[in-house]
Structure formats: structure tokens, C-alpha cells
Design a protein around this motif. Structure first.
Motif, PDB file in Angstrom:
ATOM      1  N   LEU A  75       0.802  -1.225   0.000  1.00 17.60           N
ATOM      2  CA  LEU A  75       0.000   0.000   0.000  1.00 17.60           C
ATOM      3  C   LEU A  75       0.832   1.270   0.000  1.00 17.60           C
ATOM      4  O   LEU A  75       0.319   2.358  -0.269  1.00 17.60           O
ATOM      5  CB  LEU A  75      -0.939   0.019   1.219  1.00 17.60           C
ATOM      6  CG  LEU A  75      -2.045  -1.032   1.231  1.00 17.60           C
ATOM      7  CD1 LEU A  75      -2.888  -0.901   2.491  1.00 17.60           C
ATOM      8  CD2 LEU A  75      -2.917  -0.920  -0.009  1.00 17.60           C
ATOM      9  N   THR A 114      -7.190   0.396   5.133  1.00 21.51           N
ATOM     10  CA  THR A 114      -6.413   0.860   3.981  1.00 21.51           C
ATOM     11  C   THR A 114      -6.060   2.339   4.141  1.00 21.51           C
ATOM     12  O   THR A 114      -4.907   2.749   3.932  1.00 21.51           O
ATOM     13  CB  THR A 114      -7.207   0.653   2.681  1.00 21.51           C
ATOM     14  OG1 THR A 114      -7.510  -0.729   2.526  1.00 21.51           O
ATOM     15  CG2 THR A 114      -6.407   1.125   1.475  1.00 21.51           C
ATOM     16  N   GLY A 115      -7.040   3.152   4.519  1.00 21.69           N
ATOM     17  CA  GLY A 115      -6.789   4.572   4.709  1.00 21.69           C
ATOM     18  C   GLY A 115      -5.789   4.838   5.819  1.00 21.69           C
ATOM     19  O   GLY A 115      -4.903   5.702   5.687  1.00 21.69           O
ATOM     20  N   ILE A 118      -2.246   3.875   4.636  1.00 28.91           N
ATOM     21  CA  ILE A 118      -1.773   4.871   3.668  1.00 28.91           C
ATOM     22  C   ILE A 118      -1.413   6.176   4.380  1.00 28.91           C
ATOM     23  O   ILE A 118      -0.374   6.792   4.122  1.00 28.91           O
ATOM     24  CB  ILE A 118      -2.833   5.128   2.586  1.00 28.91           C
ATOM     25  CG1 ILE A 118      -3.003   3.891   1.698  1.00 28.91           C
ATOM     26  CG2 ILE A 118      -2.453   6.334   1.728  1.00 28.91           C
ATOM     27  CD1 ILE A 118      -4.132   3.998   0.707  1.00 28.91           C
ATOM     28  N   PRO A 128       3.151   7.074  -2.641  1.00 29.36           N
ATOM     29  CA  PRO A 128       1.867   6.423  -2.943  1.00 29.36           C
ATOM     30  C   PRO A 128       2.046   5.273  -3.943  1.00 29.36           C
ATOM     31  O   PRO A 128       2.770   5.415  -4.927  1.00 29.36           O
ATOM     32  CB  PRO A 128       1.029   7.547  -3.561  1.00 29.36           C
ATOM     33  CG  PRO A 128       1.683   8.809  -3.108  1.00 29.36           C
ATOM     34  CD  PRO A 128       3.148   8.504  -3.004  1.00 29.36           C
ATOM     35  N   TRP A 130       0.395   3.983  -6.544  1.00 33.47           N
ATOM     36  CA  TRP A 130      -0.737   4.311  -7.401  1.00 33.47           C
ATOM     37  C   TRP A 130      -1.305   3.105  -8.135  1.00 33.47           C
ATOM     38  O   TRP A 130      -2.520   2.981  -8.284  1.00 33.47           O
ATOM     39  CB  TRP A 130      -0.336   5.397  -8.402  1.00 33.47           C
ATOM     40  CG  TRP A 130      -0.052   6.715  -7.765  1.00 33.47           C
ATOM     41  CD1 TRP A 130       1.134   7.384  -7.705  1.00 33.47           C
ATOM     42  CD2 TRP A 130      -0.993   7.553  -7.064  1.00 33.47           C
ATOM     43  NE1 TRP A 130       1.014   8.563  -7.018  1.00 33.47           N
ATOM     44  CE2 TRP A 130      -0.290   8.701  -6.614  1.00 33.47           C
ATOM     45  CE3 TRP A 130      -2.349   7.442  -6.764  1.00 33.47           C
ATOM     46  CZ2 TRP A 130      -0.894   9.721  -5.887  1.00 33.47           C
ATOM     47  CZ3 TRP A 130      -2.963   8.454  -6.039  1.00 33.47           C
ATOM     48  CH2 TRP A 130      -2.244   9.581  -5.614  1.00 33.47           C
ATOM     49  N   LYS A 132      -1.444   0.009  -7.199  1.00 34.82           N
ATOM     50  CA  LYS A 132      -2.268  -0.784  -6.273  1.00 34.82           C
ATOM     51  C   LYS A 132      -3.545  -0.056  -5.931  1.00 34.82           C
ATOM     52  O   LYS A 132      -4.624  -0.666  -5.806  1.00 34.82           O
ATOM     53  CB  LYS A 132      -1.476  -1.081  -4.999  1.00 34.82           C
ATOM     54  CG  LYS A 132      -2.155  -2.096  -4.074  1.00 34.82           C
ATOM     55  CD  LYS A 132      -2.213  -3.467  -4.731  1.00 34.82           C
ATOM     56  CE  LYS A 132      -2.806  -4.523  -3.808  1.00 34.82           C
ATOM     57  NZ  LYS A 132      -2.880  -5.844  -4.471  1.00 34.82           N
ATOM     58  N   TYR A 133      -3.458   1.280  -5.782  1.00 30.21           N
ATOM     59  CA  TYR A 133      -4.654   2.058  -5.462  1.00 30.21           C
ATOM     60  C   TYR A 133      -5.699   1.953  -6.574  1.00 30.21           C
ATOM     61  O   TYR A 133      -6.901   1.869  -6.308  1.00 30.21           O
ATOM     62  CB  TYR A 133      -4.299   3.532  -5.254  1.00 30.21           C
ATOM     63  CG  TYR A 133      -3.332   3.797  -4.125  1.00 30.21           C
ATOM     64  CD1 TYR A 133      -3.073   2.840  -3.144  1.00 30.21           C
ATOM     65  CD2 TYR A 133      -2.657   5.020  -4.040  1.00 30.21           C
ATOM     66  CE1 TYR A 133      -2.172   3.084  -2.122  1.00 30.21           C
ATOM     67  CE2 TYR A 133      -1.758   5.280  -3.010  1.00 30.21           C
ATOM     68  CZ  TYR A 133      -1.519   4.305  -2.063  1.00 30.21           C
ATOM     69  OH  TYR A 133      -0.629   4.554  -1.050  1.00 30.21           O
ATOM     70  N   ILE A 136      -7.346  -1.434  -6.319  1.00 34.75           N
ATOM     71  CA  ILE A 136      -8.281  -1.484  -5.192  1.00 34.75           C
ATOM     72  C   ILE A 136      -9.530  -0.659  -5.480  1.00 34.75           C
ATOM     73  O   ILE A 136     -10.667  -1.103  -5.259  1.00 34.75           O
ATOM     74  CB  ILE A 136      -7.589  -0.975  -3.910  1.00 34.75           C
ATOM     75  CG1 ILE A 136      -6.484  -1.945  -3.484  1.00 34.75           C
ATOM     76  CG2 ILE A 136      -8.604  -0.804  -2.785  1.00 34.75           C
ATOM     77  CD1 ILE A 136      -5.637  -1.435  -2.337  1.00 34.75           C
ATOM     78  N   ALA A 137      -9.318   0.563  -5.978  1.00 32.72           N
ATOM     79  CA  ALA A 137     -10.451   1.451  -6.258  1.00 32.72           C
ATOM     80  C   ALA A 137     -11.396   0.847  -7.291  1.00 32.72           C
ATOM     81  O   ALA A 137     -12.619   0.992  -7.189  1.00 32.72           O
ATOM     82  CB  ALA A 137      -9.947   2.811  -6.738  1.00 32.72           C
ATOM     83  N   TRP A 140     -13.546  -1.649  -5.512  1.00 35.69           N
ATOM     84  CA  TRP A 140     -14.481  -0.988  -4.603  1.00 35.69           C
ATOM     85  C   TRP A 140     -15.621  -0.309  -5.357  1.00 35.69           C
ATOM     86  O   TRP A 140     -16.769  -0.341  -4.923  1.00 35.69           O
ATOM     87  CB  TRP A 140     -13.740   0.047  -3.759  1.00 35.69           C
ATOM     88  CG  TRP A 140     -12.863  -0.561  -2.705  1.00 35.69           C
ATOM     89  CD1 TRP A 140     -12.714  -1.888  -2.412  1.00 35.69           C
ATOM     90  CD2 TRP A 140     -12.019   0.146  -1.797  1.00 35.69           C
ATOM     91  NE1 TRP A 140     -11.815  -2.058  -1.390  1.00 35.69           N
ATOM     92  CE2 TRP A 140     -11.374  -0.825  -0.986  1.00 35.69           C
ATOM     93  CE3 TRP A 140     -11.729   1.489  -1.590  1.00 35.69           C
ATOM     94  CZ2 TRP A 140     -10.468  -0.470   0.012  1.00 35.69           C
ATOM     95  CZ3 TRP A 140     -10.825   1.840  -0.591  1.00 35.69           C
ATOM     96  CH2 TRP A 140     -10.208   0.875   0.200  1.00 35.69           C
ATOM     97  N   ILE A 381      -7.451   8.354   6.582  1.00 33.44           N
ATOM     98  CA  ILE A 381      -6.212   8.863   5.975  1.00 33.44           C
ATOM     99  C   ILE A 381      -5.756  10.129   6.690  1.00 33.44           C
ATOM    100  O   ILE A 381      -4.592  10.255   7.102  1.00 33.44           O
ATOM    101  CB  ILE A 381      -6.416   9.147   4.469  1.00 33.44           C
ATOM    102  CG1 ILE A 381      -6.644   7.846   3.703  1.00 33.44           C
ATOM    103  CG2 ILE A 381      -5.189   9.877   3.898  1.00 33.44           C
ATOM    104  CD1 ILE A 381      -6.953   8.048   2.221  1.00 33.44           C
TER     105      ILE A 381
END
Length: 396
Positions: A75, A114-115, A118, A128, A130, A132-133, A136-137, A140, A381
Motif C-alpha cells: 500500500l 487501507t486509509g 496509507i 503512494p 498508485w 495498487k490504489y 483497489i479502487a 471498490w 487517511i
């Protein structure tokens, strides 16, 4: 030789991890899998909490490695979470989840953890992740649409006259059986890799590996379909309730495989320094999930089952089918996923397939839930970032 300071730091972080595991067990992984079954009066609230604890523990030990490693190492880039960062992230995430438990609103655990990871990672000066984000996003964002659509389609099909209800349930059982046959377990694979039941069974057949796996999958799917067909023969409603309980058990198992990573993932960098095996971490995290499910899950089970929709067996089956599929996809790809988001979206989809506007789904309740999801991600976050900066300044 490991110094005492490292052991002490790990012990403090481990306590925070156990608290996080308890909060997860009492919240998402403990409450969501059997909520539709409770709503359909297929099982009592207390019995559901007991079973989900045992199944979640099994899933944590047998399937928890992928998501645990992703949360612990993928992450954030450029830095390794310190003991302070890991402890702070776990405590902040667990506090947010606990608020959801005691207020009756399903805070998305995956969002908070996760938040928090991070936030603390960025505060440490990390980069970051990115790629992986985005991964994940994507899951979601797609989960409510994909899960809700599948649940809606299944619920509508169960109400339609084009195919008998019994035949459709048998077909769904075959699909579920095929998925179960291809779930990978580390204990079945040689070395560090995992293998599925179909792969192991198919390897004994005198055919190429791919053909053997396909043949084993078909056989297992047929066995599942046959078992459900026999049960339906003794009464459609009885068979549907039994199938619903099986689905709830599979989702509970999958929840353990995913959610345990949210509790122990931040500890992985520290456990590597202590040469602590991942299996021991998974057992500890699974035990925390079990305790949470036994002591705190009944309140949330009741809230989800009764507040979101008045469910029957057909709509509950429609809700759990996509929940199981999405959960296993997330475990396979090592993506932290919110089981509250999965199951609530599926309940809404099946609810809108019912007669009447909204199918009994509370729009007001859903509005608060979505707000809680978004707020938990952004809030974790910010709070984790500021919290780490403050704690680091005090320590220095």
C-alpha cells in the motif's frame, strides 16, 4: 539476535492488531455473511454468530496470506511501516470500526484499514502505490454495481416462470460447487504455491493437467447440484434454507480469508524482523476474529438483517451468490475488500427485485451507510497522517 526494544514494539502492535481483529469479527466479517440467512429466518442470531466465528477462523488460516501481504507491503512505497506507524494505524482503524458497531452502522473495515495504513505511510515519507490504489479502487467502485446487478438478476430469475425455481437453485448450486472446486489453498500446493481441490483431484486422472482440472470441476459441480436436488425433493423451502446456510458458511469462510489481512497486515514488516512465520500470525488474527464474532457480532447481524430489507430465502440466496463470488475474487488477487459493501449492495439488488417500490430497502439507511463508507476512508487517511506526525514529534 533480536533486541528487547523490537520485541516490545511488536508486543504493543500485536495488542492493537488483536483489538482490530476483534472489531472486524464483531463488525464486517462476523455480521455480514449470515445476515441474509437470519433475515430469512433460516438461523438464529446467536447461532449465526457462533458459526461465523469458527468458519472465519478457518478462512483466516487457510486463505489469509494474500490480502495480509498486500496490506502489509503493497500500500505504500519507499518505506517500511515502523512499530509506531503500525500500532497507530491499527488503533485508529479499530476505533472507527468500533464506532460503527455500537451505532449500528456498518463502517467499511477495508476502507478504514487501507486509509490508516496509507495515512501513516505517507506521514513517514513513503510514496503512494498508485498502481495498487487503482486496482483497489476499481474493485471498490465495481462491487456495488456488479454485486447488486447479479443479485437483482438472480432474484428476478427465481421469481420468473421461464424456469422452475427448483431447477434454477440446482443450477446455482452447480456454479457454487465449481467455484469451491477451484479455490486455492496453500496446504494443497507443493512448496510456497497453492492448489485447488480440482487441480489436486484432476492430477490423478490420465489426461493433461488442464483437462484433468476441468473434469474434476465438472464432477464436483455435479455432486453439489445432486445434493441440492435431493434436498429440494424433500421440500422446496427446506432445500432453499439449507442452501442459504451453505452459502452463508462459504461467505463467512471467505470473509475470514480477506478480513484477517486487515488486522495483521500492518504487522508483517515487524514479524519479518522477528522471523515469526506468517501462519502463526494468521492463527492469532483468526482467533481475534473468532472472539469478535462470538462477543460482538449479534448486534450488527440483527441491524443488517432487519434494517436493510425484509428478506426471504430466495432474495437471501440472490444476495449471497455474488457476495461469495466477489469475496473469492478479492482473496485471489490480494485486494482488501469491504464485506459490508459487498453484502449490503447485494441485499439492495435482491430487494429491488421484489414486488413494491424499493423492495423494502431503506433509502435513508443506505444514504447514511454510503456516507459512513466514504467518510471512513477519507477520515482514516487524514487522522492517521496527522496522528503520526503528532506522535513522532512528541517522541522526538
Amino acid at each position: 539476535m533480536v533486541d528487547i526494544a523490537t520485541v516490545g514494539a511488536f508486543a504493543v502492535a500485536a495488542v492493537a492488531s488483536l483489538f482490530m481483529a476483534w472489531a472486524i469479527g464483531a463488525g464486517s466479517s462476523g455480521s455480514t455473511p449470515f445476515a441474509p440467512a437470519v433475515g430469512a429466518n433460516a438461523i438464529s442470531v446467536m447461532r449465526a454468530g457462533f458459526l461465523v466465528g469458527l468458519l472465519g477462523f478457518a478462512g483466516a488460516v487457510l486463505q489469509g496470506a494474500n490480502v495480509s501481504e498486500a496490506v502489509g507491503t503493497e500500500l505504500i512505497g519507499g518505506v517500511t511501516l515502523s512499530s509506531t506507524a503500525a500500532t497507530l494505524a491499527l488503533l485508529i482503524a479499530a476505533a472507527l470500526v468500533a464506532i460503527g458497531i455500537f451505532t449500528g452502522y456498518p463502517i467499511a473495515t477495508a476502507f478504514t484499514v487501507t486509509g490508516a495504513v496509507i495515512g501513516t505511510g505517507l506521514a513517514m515519507g513513503g510514496d503512494p502505490a498508485w498502481a495498487k490504489y487503482i486496482e483497489i479502487a476499481a474493485l471498490w467502485v465495481l462491487t456495488p454495481f456488479v454485486g447488486g446487478f447479479i443479485a437483482y438478476a438472480v432474484a428476478r430469475a427465481l421469481r420468473a416462470d421461464t424456469i422452475t425455481e427448483e431447477h434454477l437453485v440446482i443450477g446455482l448450486a452447480a456454479v457454487v460447487g465449481a467455484i469451491v472446486a477451484n479455490i486455492e489453498f496453500a496446504i494443497l500446493g507443493a512448496g510456497a504455491g497453492g492448489a485447488s481441490i480440482a487441480q489436486v483431484s484432476g492430477s490423478s486422472l490420465p489426461v493433461p493437467a488442464a483437462a484433468g482440472t476441468a473434469a474434476a470441476t465438472l464432477i464436483i459441480a455435479a455432486l453439489w447440484a445432486g445434493a441440492i436436488a435431493l434436498d429440494l425433493g424433500n421440500g422446496t423451502e427446506r432445500g432453499e434454507r439449507h442452501f442459504l446456510l451453505v452459502l452463508g458458511g462459504l461467505v463467512a469462510f471467505s470473509a475470514g480469508g480477506s478480513q484477517v489481512g486487515l488486522a495483521i497486515g500492518p504487522l508483517i514488516p515487524l514479524s519479518n524482523d522477528l522471523e515469526l512465520p506468517l501462519l502463526a500470525m494468521l492463527v492469532g488474527g483468526g482467533f481475534g476474529l473468532l472472539l469478535g464474532s462470538w462477543t460482538g457480532a449479534p448486534r450488527m447481524i440483527k441491524a443488517i438483517a432487519q434494517d436493510y430489507s425484509s428478506l426471504g430465502p430466495r432474495r437471501s440466496i440472490a444476495a449471497l451468490i455474488p457476495s461469495f463470488i466477489i469475496a473469492q475474487a478479492a482473496v485471489f488477487f490480494g485486494i482488501p475488500v469491504s464485506f459490508n459493501e459487498i453484502i449490503v449492495s447485494a441485499i439492495i439488488g435482491s430487494g429491488y427485485a421484489a414486488a413494491g417500490a424499493g423492495g423494502g430497502v431503506s433509502a435513508r439507511k443506505m444514504g447514511f451507510t454510503v456516507f459512513a463508507w466514504v467518510g471512513s476512508l477519507a477520515g482514516s487517511i487524514v487522522v492517521s497522517y496527522v496522528g503520526y506526525i503528532a506522535v513522532d514529534a512528541l517522541v522526538l
